[in-house]
Design a protein around this motif. Structure first.
Motif, PDB file in Angstrom:
ATOM      1  N   LEU A  28      43.684  46.416  49.083  1.00 50.71           N
ATOM      2  CA  LEU A  28      43.271  47.079  47.781  1.00 50.71           C
ATOM      3  C   LEU A  28      43.917  48.289  47.522  1.00 50.71           C
ATOM      4  O   LEU A  28      44.120  48.488  46.524  1.00 50.71           O
ATOM      5  CB  LEU A  28      41.905  47.204  47.790  1.00 50.71           C
ATOM      6  CG  LEU A  28      41.090  45.805  47.718  1.00 50.71           C
ATOM      7  CD1 LEU A  28      39.502  46.192  47.912  1.00 50.71           C
ATOM      8  CD2 LEU A  28      41.170  44.968  46.338  1.00 50.71           C
ATOM      9  N   ILE A  53      38.816  49.442  42.021  1.00 46.24           N
ATOM     10  CA  ILE A  53      38.931  48.092  42.123  1.00 46.24           C
ATOM     11  C   ILE A  53      37.759  47.765  43.223  1.00 46.24           C
ATOM     12  O   ILE A  53      37.506  48.299  44.294  1.00 46.24           O
ATOM     13  CB  ILE A  53      40.231  47.758  43.101  1.00 46.24           C
ATOM     14  CG1 ILE A  53      41.481  48.116  42.121  1.00 46.24           C
ATOM     15  CG2 ILE A  53      40.268  46.246  42.877  1.00 46.24           C
ATOM     16  CD1 ILE A  53      42.990  47.946  42.673  1.00 46.24           C
ATOM     17  N   LYS A  54      37.138  46.752  42.745  1.00 48.33           N
ATOM     18  CA  LYS A  54      36.121  45.899  43.736  1.00 48.33           C
ATOM     19  C   LYS A  54      36.344  44.503  43.805  1.00 48.33           C
ATOM     20  O   LYS A  54      36.853  43.791  42.940  1.00 48.33           O
ATOM     21  CB  LYS A  54      34.601  45.974  43.049  1.00 48.33           C
ATOM     22  CG  LYS A  54      33.937  47.388  42.624  1.00 48.33           C
ATOM     23  CD  LYS A  54      32.949  47.408  41.984  1.00 48.33           C
ATOM     24  CE  LYS A  54      32.440  48.753  41.335  1.00 48.33           C
ATOM     25  NZ  LYS A  54      31.041  48.718  40.949  1.00 48.33           N
ATOM     26  N   LYS A  55      36.167  44.159  45.142  1.00 54.23           N
ATOM     27  CA  LYS A  55      36.365  42.873  45.353  1.00 54.23           C
ATOM     28  C   LYS A  55      35.127  42.121  45.815  1.00 54.23           C
ATOM     29  O   LYS A  55      34.210  42.594  46.515  1.00 54.23           O
ATOM     30  CB  LYS A  55      37.357  42.628  46.876  1.00 54.23           C
ATOM     31  CG  LYS A  55      37.615  41.353  46.944  1.00 54.23           C
ATOM     32  CD  LYS A  55      38.390  41.391  48.283  1.00 54.23           C
ATOM     33  CE  LYS A  55      39.802  40.938  47.899  1.00 54.23           C
ATOM     34  NZ  LYS A  55      40.767  40.574  48.831  1.00 54.23           N
ATOM     35  N   ARG A  57      33.734  39.427  46.371  1.00 51.30           N
ATOM     36  CA  ARG A  57      33.216  38.315  47.561  1.00 51.30           C
ATOM     37  C   ARG A  57      34.582  38.518  48.501  1.00 51.30           C
ATOM     38  O   ARG A  57      35.396  37.645  48.893  1.00 51.30           O
ATOM     39  CB  ARG A  57      33.449  36.938  47.252  1.00 51.30           C
ATOM     40  CG  ARG A  57      32.376  36.749  46.202  1.00 51.30           C
ATOM     41  CD  ARG A  57      32.294  35.446  45.614  1.00 51.30           C
ATOM     42  NE  ARG A  57      33.173  34.926  44.760  1.00 51.30           N
ATOM     43  CZ  ARG A  57      33.179  35.382  43.434  1.00 51.30           C
ATOM     44  NH1 ARG A  57      32.210  36.103  43.073  1.00 51.30           N
ATOM     45  NH2 ARG A  57      34.201  35.051  42.649  1.00 51.30           N
ATOM     46  N   PRO A  58      34.432  39.780  49.465  1.00 51.13           N
ATOM     47  CA  PRO A  58      35.572  39.975  50.412  1.00 51.13           C
ATOM     48  C   PRO A  58      35.542  38.886  51.648  1.00 51.13           C
ATOM     49  O   PRO A  58      34.362  38.461  51.705  1.00 51.13           O
ATOM     50  CB  PRO A  58      35.474  41.384  50.769  1.00 51.13           C
ATOM     51  CG  PRO A  58      34.053  41.593  50.530  1.00 51.13           C
ATOM     52  CD  PRO A  58      33.454  40.878  49.277  1.00 51.13           C
ATOM     53  N   ILE A  66      30.151  44.354  48.501  1.00 50.87           N
ATOM     54  CA  ILE A  66      31.638  44.301  47.957  1.00 50.87           C
ATOM     55  C   ILE A  66      32.678  45.101  48.702  1.00 50.87           C
ATOM     56  O   ILE A  66      31.836  46.020  49.322  1.00 50.87           O
ATOM     57  CB  ILE A  66      31.300  44.675  46.486  1.00 50.87           C
ATOM     58  CG1 ILE A  66      30.635  46.228  46.474  1.00 50.87           C
ATOM     59  CG2 ILE A  66      30.646  43.760  45.716  1.00 50.87           C
ATOM     60  CD1 ILE A  66      31.125  46.765  45.185  1.00 50.87           C
ATOM     61  N   ALA A  68      35.433  48.074  48.093  1.00 54.37           N
ATOM     62  CA  ALA A  68      35.871  48.675  47.001  1.00 54.37           C
ATOM     63  C   ALA A  68      36.901  49.815  47.384  1.00 54.37           C
ATOM     64  O   ALA A  68      36.854  50.395  48.611  1.00 54.37           O
ATOM     65  CB  ALA A  68      34.833  49.230  46.094  1.00 54.37           C
TER      66      ALA A  68
END
Length: 75
Positions: A28, A53-55, A57-58, A66, A68
């Motif tokens: 990220l 930025i946020k993921k 479902r990592p 999350i 991030a």
């Protein structure tokens, strides 16, 4: 600012971001840095960029939350 041409082209910036998001990235942090640089390259008047930025479902086994990153770059 009273004229449209003196503002940032947000549609163009959105296209820049979409283009970069279409490419895989392992980190990220790398993605955020490259998006910031691409925005500045698109419009050199942009002198500071903050990317968050946020993921959602990592891929972390057993992790419920999350991942991030927040990245700011001044040019």
């Amino acid at each position: 600012v009273t004229q449209l041409e003196h503002t940032v082209d947000y549609v163009g910036i959105h296209r820049v971001i979409e283009g970069r998001m279409a490419q895989p990235s392992l980190l990220l942090e790398t993605l955020a840095s490259e998006i910031a640089d691409a925005i500045h390259a698109f419009d050199y008047r942009v002198m500071k960029v903050t990317i968050k930025i946020k993921k959602l479902r990592p891929p972390i086994p057993g992790f419920k939350g999350i991942a991030a990153v927040s990245f700011t770059k001044t040019y």
